[in-house]
Design an enzyme around this catalytic site. Structure first.
Site, PDB file in Angstrom:
ATOM      1  CG  ASP A 139      32.386  39.807  38.619  1.00  0.00           C
ATOM      2  OD1 ASP A 139      33.481  40.000  38.081  1.00  0.00           O
ATOM      3  OD2 ASP A 139      31.766  38.734  38.551  1.00  0.00           O
ATOM      4  CD  GLU A 157      34.278  31.840  40.755  1.00  0.00           C
ATOM      5  OE1 GLU A 157      35.315  32.323  40.324  1.00  0.00           O
ATOM      6  OE2 GLU A 157      33.183  32.420  40.677  1.00  0.00           O
ATOM      7  CG  ASP A 207      36.970  33.194  43.827  1.00  0.00           C
ATOM      8  OD1 ASP A 207      37.596  33.771  42.919  1.00  0.00           O
ATOM      9  OD2 ASP A 207      36.032  32.396  43.601  1.00  0.00           O
ATOM     10  CB  SER A 265      42.523  39.291  36.708  1.00  0.00           C
ATOM     11  OG  SER A 265      41.564  40.146  37.299  1.00  0.00           O
ATOM     12  CE  LYS A 285      36.711  43.758  40.373  1.00  0.00           C
ATOM     13  NZ  LYS A 285      37.284  42.492  40.722  1.00  0.00           N
ATOM     14  N   GLY A 311      33.531  35.462  35.053  1.00  0.00           N
ATOM     15  CA  GLY A 311      34.257  34.476  34.240  1.00  0.00           C
ATOM     16  C   GLY A 311      33.443  33.220  33.985  1.00  0.00           C
ATOM     17  CE  LYS A 315      33.112  34.190  43.471  1.00  0.00           C
ATOM     18  NZ  LYS A 315      34.239  34.732  42.665  1.00  0.00           N
TER      19      LYS A 315
HETATM   20  C1  5RP Z   1      34.774  34.368  37.975  1.00  0.00           C
HETATM   21  C2  5RP Z   1      34.558  35.282  39.133  1.00  0.00           C
HETATM   22  C3  5RP Z   1      35.678  36.208  39.476  1.00  0.00           C
HETATM   23  O1  5RP Z   1      36.008  36.043  40.813  1.00  0.00           O
HETATM   24  C4  5RP Z   1      35.211  37.613  39.253  1.00  0.00           C
HETATM   25  O2  5RP Z   1      34.774  37.727  37.893  1.00  0.00           O
HETATM   26  C5  5RP Z   1      36.318  38.637  39.521  1.00  0.00           C
HETATM   27  O3  5RP Z   1      37.306  38.552  38.551  1.00  0.00           O
HETATM   28  P1  5RP Z   1      38.535  39.558  38.514  1.00  0.00           P
HETATM   29  O4  5RP Z   1      39.367  39.276  39.705  1.00  0.00           O
HETATM   30  O5  5RP Z   1      39.229  39.232  37.209  1.00  0.00           O
HETATM   31  O6  5RP Z   1      37.980  40.956  38.506  1.00  0.00           O
HETATM   32  O7  5RP Z   1      33.555  35.286  39.783  1.00  0.00           O
HETATM   33  O8  5RP Z   1      33.630  33.589  37.726  1.00  0.00           O
END
Ligand code: 5RP
Length: 242
Positions: free
Chosen positions: A92, A111, A89, A34, A129, A105, A102
């Protein structure tokens, strides 16, 4: 807009501001999630307005690729450009040493490849985070080959982790863009920041593990910059490459 989304948008705005200062950053890795999406939408606006020049972006997932196409961003591949100027990027979790967790998703393999191809790596997060120890809130995702799943599970348990197969809402195994499964491995006590690199090495050494979601800051080959948006404003932490 939720407060967290507002903070994500502020982090994205700061990244755009920094990008605007460095017109040499033209080949970009495009993150997933997101926060990365908020950045992408704004990037497309400034690109279309001719404010930020962009030669091409390498998406880190099919989801990001779809969005980037919709937004009219120029795309390229690692085949054409195995070296990128910058990847932007989300993450998490971020610990006090700048180690990242990370893969929420399930896109962490692409990534990581794209990040490792980049001379600069900017991570955008809201302050929620920031954690004292990675893994306290989220499991470590492991992309695994289905053939080796049970063997990987045993090896993870031997390291003190509790693996669980990631499922789709319909109960079938979640599949990554590469067609693999994901084991979400809980380490309930979390990982001491000084142990992240060691655990990352041990997880990488398990046959059948395609990639895990730990990104130790000391292993990131490019210049890592973490942009944190919080109630008190923006904080940018620069961590040099080795
Ligand atoms: C996807 C990731 C994302 O960067 C991580 O999950 C963060 O997502 P968000 O910005 O929705 O909190 O590693 O694989």
């Amino acid at each position: 807009m939720s407060n967290r989304d507002r903070l994500k948008a502020q982090a994205a705005e700061e990244a755009l501001r920094l990008l605007g200062e460095q017109s040499v950053l033209r080949l970009l890795g495009l993150g997933t999630g997101s926060t990365a999406e908020i950045f992408l939408r704004r990037l497309a606006e400034v690109y279309r307005a001719g404010i930020v020049p962009l030669e091409g972006g390498v998406p880190t997932s099919r989801r990001t690729e779809r969005l980037a196409r919709e937004l009219g961003l120029p795309l390229t591949t690692l085949e054409e450009h195995p070296e990128l100027d910058l990847t932007v990027d989300g993450a998490d979790e971020v610990d006090p040493r700048g180690n990242l967790l990370k893969g929420g998703g399930g896109a962490h393999t692409r990534e990581k490849i794209v990040a490792w191809a980049s001379q600069n790596y900017w991570i955008l997060v809201d302050e929620s985070k920031l954690v004292p120890r990675l893994g306290e809130r989220h499991p470590i995702p492991l992309e695994v080959l289905a053939f080796g799943q049970r063997v990987v599970e045993r090896a993870v348990r031997a390291l003190g982790g509790e693996p669980r197969l990631r499922l789709r809402p319909d109960g079938t195994p979640f599949e990554t863009d590469e067609g693999n499964r994901v084991l979400d491995c809980a380490f309930p006590k979390g990982i001491d920041p000084t142990d992240v690199e060691g655990l990352a090495r041990e997880l990488s050494a398990i046959p059948g593990v395609v990639e895990h979601g730990l990104f130790p800051s000391s292993s990131v080959p490019g210049k890592l910059q973490i942009i944190v948006a919080g109630r008190d404003g923006i904080r940018v932490t620069r961590l040099s490459a080795r």
